[in-house]
Design an enzyme around this catalytic site. Structure first.
Site, PDB file in Angstrom:
ATOM      1  N   TYR A  93      71.699  10.627  22.249  1.00 15.49           N
ATOM      2  CA  TYR A  93      70.613  10.313  21.445  1.00 15.49           C
ATOM      3  C   TYR A  93      69.846   8.969  22.039  1.00 15.49           C
ATOM      4  CZ  TYR A  93      71.557  13.718  17.799  1.00 15.49           C
ATOM      5  OH  TYR A  93      71.656  14.853  17.083  1.00 15.49           O
ATOM      6  N   GLU A 132      76.961  16.501  12.814  1.00 18.29           N
ATOM      7  CA  GLU A 132      77.400  17.013  13.983  1.00 18.29           C
ATOM      8  C   GLU A 132      78.929  16.616  14.589  1.00 18.29           C
ATOM      9  OE1 GLU A 132      74.535  16.121  16.762  1.00 18.29           O
ATOM     10  OE2 GLU A 132      72.957  17.155  15.953  1.00 18.29           O
TER      11      GLU A 132
HETATM   12  C1  HEM Z   1      66.800  12.826  16.437  1.00 21.52           C
HETATM   13  C2  HEM Z   1      66.835  13.488  17.678  1.00 21.52           C
HETATM   14  C3  HEM Z   1      66.412  15.134  17.734  1.00 21.52           C
HETATM   15  C4  HEM Z   1      65.996  15.872  17.123  1.00 21.52           C
HETATM   16  C5  HEM Z   1      65.092  15.470  16.058  1.00 21.52           C
HETATM   17  C6  HEM Z   1      66.181  16.988  17.786  1.00 21.52           C
HETATM   18  C7  HEM Z   1      65.446  18.068  17.210  1.00 21.52           C
HETATM   19  C8  HEM Z   1      65.868  19.692  17.750  1.00 21.52           C
HETATM   20  C9  HEM Z   1      65.163  21.018  17.173  1.00 21.52           C
HETATM   21  C10 HEM Z   1      64.273  20.750  15.968  1.00 21.52           C
HETATM   22  C11 HEM Z   1      65.989  21.857  17.791  1.00 21.52           C
HETATM   23  C12 HEM Z   1      65.681  23.437  17.583  1.00 21.52           C
HETATM   24  C13 HEM Z   1      66.544  23.931  16.587  1.00 21.52           C
HETATM   25  C14 HEM Z   1      66.549  25.299  16.196  1.00 21.52           C
HETATM   26  O1  HEM Z   1      65.228  26.011  16.453  1.00 21.52           O
HETATM   27  O2  HEM Z   1      67.233  26.068  15.892  1.00 21.52           O
HETATM   28  C15 HEM Z   1      66.961  21.358  18.744  1.00 21.52           C
HETATM   29  C16 HEM Z   1      67.482  22.025  19.975  1.00 21.52           C
HETATM   30  C17 HEM Z   1      68.199  21.373  20.977  1.00 21.52           C
HETATM   31  N1  HEM Z   1      68.209  20.242  21.048  1.00 21.52           N
HETATM   32 FE1  HEM Z   1      67.709  18.577  19.845  1.00 21.52          FE
HETATM   33  N2  HEM Z   1      67.133  17.179  18.736  1.00 21.52           N
HETATM   34  C18 HEM Z   1      67.339  15.546  19.065  1.00 21.52           C
HETATM   35  C19 HEM Z   1      68.309  15.071  19.755  1.00 21.52           C
HETATM   36  C20 HEM Z   1      68.777  15.804  20.764  1.00 21.52           C
HETATM   37  C21 HEM Z   1      69.664  15.352  21.829  1.00 21.52           C
HETATM   38  C22 HEM Z   1      70.035  13.871  21.864  1.00 21.52           C
HETATM   39  C23 HEM Z   1      69.801  16.317  23.041  1.00 21.52           C
HETATM   40  C24 HEM Z   1      70.605  16.347  24.001  1.00 21.52           C
HETATM   41  C25 HEM Z   1      70.298  15.731  25.090  1.00 21.52           C
HETATM   42  C26 HEM Z   1      69.226  17.464  22.321  1.00 21.52           C
HETATM   43  C27 HEM Z   1      69.228  19.012  22.825  1.00 21.52           C
HETATM   44  C28 HEM Z   1      68.937  19.935  22.393  1.00 21.52           C
HETATM   45  C29 HEM Z   1      69.224  20.984  22.789  1.00 21.52           C
HETATM   46  C30 HEM Z   1      69.970  21.477  24.360  1.00 21.52           C
HETATM   47  C31 HEM Z   1      68.952  22.304  21.753  1.00 21.52           C
HETATM   48  C32 HEM Z   1      68.920  23.797  22.224  1.00 21.52           C
HETATM   49  C33 HEM Z   1      67.368  24.282  22.361  1.00 21.52           C
HETATM   50  C34 HEM Z   1      67.386  24.474  23.971  1.00 21.52           C
HETATM   51  O3  HEM Z   1      68.344  24.799  24.670  1.00 21.52           O
HETATM   52  O4  HEM Z   1      66.334  24.184  24.630  1.00 21.52           O
HETATM   53  N3  HEM Z   1      68.608  17.290  21.123  1.00 21.52           N
HETATM   54  N4  HEM Z   1      66.895  20.096  18.682  1.00 21.52           N
END
Ligand code: HEM
Ligand SMILES: Cc1cc2nc3c(=O)[nH]c(=O)nc-3n(C[C@H](O)[C@H](O)[C@H](O)COP(=O)(O)OP(=O)(O)OC[C@H]3O[C@@H](n4cnc5c(N)ncnc54)[C@H](O)[C@@H]3O)c2cc1C
Length: 408
Positions: A98, A140
């Site tokens: 994060y 989580e």
């Molecule tokens: C406040 C911080 C964050 C928010 C608001 C956020 C938001 C989101 C959202 C909205 C999705 C799509 C969910 C879906 O459609 O089912 C997602 C997926 C994902 N997020 Fe985050 N996220 C955050 C932090 C992080 C962090 C720290 C990481 C790791 C570096 C991360 C890695 C991913 C990955 C790998 C996916 C799956 C989509 C893909 O493979 O491209 N996210 N997140």
């Protein structure tokens, strides 16, 4: 929740931030992947990065979270967090990441909005980010602990090897896999509607992760079904993982999976257990619906069940026979199938796109939808017209959820 001072600043700057999201997000990902190329190679879906579909989801959800905080200052919009948290746990992100996202997101915001980002504005948006991040981290952590306890492992051990015990060809481009833990251990618990993440190593050494919904609940095994993803447009590459699995994953091979996760499940909606249920899908979107139907049939449910499915034709319709057999097992179920280009004799009123005007939708129906976005939009609006309240319409999207936080 959000301090009064920050709420004021966030409300005043939301239009500017929202309006610049299209510029902020590509820059954020560009910065983050330049500093951490391993995140693009082994964690994020590089297909979604290349076609741009994931980008909007992250920043867009922060803007939606901020809007919800301002509209209801005393509540934290937890419902929209569950879906993201399940996805995060399923791909194996860690809490310390994060800080990485924060660093590059805020660097991108400052670069795009320039002097408009005064220290006061930066502090207010910082508060929004950490409120959301900490809320996600809490959900989580809990999910990881629950999942680990259910399958008797360490929360840090997400990926587990599974052996393919059977592989079935459903249609020309759809294959079902039955897998069991390679160590002979118990199959982790799952609920109908959940998905597993598959992690596969590609020829260039990258580890890419994709989600596949469980498509049934066989004894002692997990079952998921994969459709070959074609190139989105001429000149684009075909889908990496779906084609890789079709071409390289055979009976006896081992594949790495994360345990079943996902917040859209049949039993999760309180009060719905006894009422009518409508399962609507298009194309490969019928995988979670087939698992839900199999669960209802397997538990001898007396609920009124209405299945609706749309496909190109009989040959492209995966689980066509299962739909008939499972419906026949239920005392109170009907199935309505629409084909765009049916082969042979097919009723005129079931030809074309899914049209609910000839389907009886009883009062009190809870609906579960899965399919491409145009299908979801069309069916949702038909259901609203038929009197089903928005709160009784649940959906799964097979990609980044760009509806998150909206009235969907
Ligand atoms: C406040 C911080 C964050 C928010 C608001 C956020 C938001 C989101 C959202 C909205 C999705 C799509 C969910 C879906 O459609 O089912 C997602 C997926 C994902 N997020 Fe985050 N996220 C955050 C932090 C992080 C962090 C720290 C990481 C790791 C570096 C991360 C890695 C991913 C990955 C790998 C996916 C799956 C989509 C893909 O493979 O491209 N996210 N997140
Ligand atoms: C919760 C959930 C459940 C799911 N359940 C199922 C299921 O049960 N069954 C199923 O089959 N799928 C399911 N999916 C979808 C699945 O996870 C994958 O998204 C799908 O298999 C495609 O992955 P891929 O690696 O083959 O394609 P990717 O490589 O991710 O490509 C996806 C698209 O992006 C385009 N693309 C890739 N690279 C580029 C580029 N460089 N330039 C331009 N365009 C590009 C491709 O042409 C393709 O159209 C689910 C998804 C989610 C989120």
């Amino acid at each position: 929740m959000l301090s009064a001072k920050s709420a004021e600043v966030v409300e005043a700057t939301l239009p500017a931030v929202g309006g610049a999201i299209g510029d902020i997000t590509p820059l954020f990902y560009q910065k983050m992947f330049a500093a951490h190329p391993e995140l693009l190679r082994d964690l994020f879906n590089r297909g979604n990065q290349a076609n741009g579909s994931q980008r909007q989801a992250l920043a867009g959800s922060i803007a939606a979270f901020a809007s919800a905080l301002i509209a209801h200052p005393d509540q934290r919009p937890d419902a929209m967090l569950a879906r993201i948290a399940h996805k995060h746990v399923s791909v194996g992100i860690s809490n310390d990441q994060y800080r990485i996202v924060h660093e590059h997101l805020f660097a991108a915001i400052v670069e795009v909005l320039g002097e408009a980002v005064t220290p006061e504005v930066a502090a207010a948006w910082d508060e929004v980010y950490w409120l959301m991040a900490n809320a996600l981290i809490a959900v989580e952590d809990r999910l990881r602990a629950e999942t680990a306890a259910a399958q008797g492992g360490d929360p840090a051990d997400l990926w587990r090897p599974y052996t393919v015990v059977a592989r079935y060809q459903e249609t020309d481009d759809v294959t079902t896999y039955l897998v069991r833990p390679a160590d002979g251990g118990p199959v982790p618990p799952s609920r109908p509607g959940q998905y597993v993440s598959v992690r596969a190593e590609l020829p260039d050494g990258a580890h890419q992760i994709r989600q596949y919904s469980l498509s049934g609940n066989p004894d002692g095994a997990l079952q998921f079904t994969v459709k070959r993803a074609a190139a989105a447009a001429e000149g684009d590459p075909a889908g990496e993982i779906s084609n890789h699995l079709h071409d390289h994953l055979h009976t006896g091979d081992v594949v790495e999976l994360a345990p079943p996760l996902g917040d859209l499940t049949l039993a999760d909606h309180a009060g719905a257990e006894a009422g009518p249920v409508l399962l609507a899908s298009a194309g490969i979107g019928n995988t979670p619906m087939t698992a839900m139907l199999a669960h209802l049939a397997g538990t001898g449910s007396a609920r009124r069940v209405i299945s609706v499915h749309g496909d190109r034709d009989q040959l492209s319709h995966a689980f066509r026979a299962d739909l008939g057999q499972l419906t026949a097992k239920l005392p109170n179920a009907t199935a309505h199938v629409f084909y765009e280009r049916p082969l042979g004799d097919w009723p005129q009123e079931r030809t074309g796109l899914v049209d609910l005007s000839t389907v009886d939708i009883p009062a009190g129906t809870t609906a579960y939808l899965c399919g491409p976005l145009p299908f979801l939009r069309s069916v949702r609006s038909q259901l609203l017209t038929a009197g089903v309240p928005a709160s009784a319409i649940h959906y799964e999207v097979f990609g980044p959820d760009l509806w998150l936080g909206q009235d969907a």
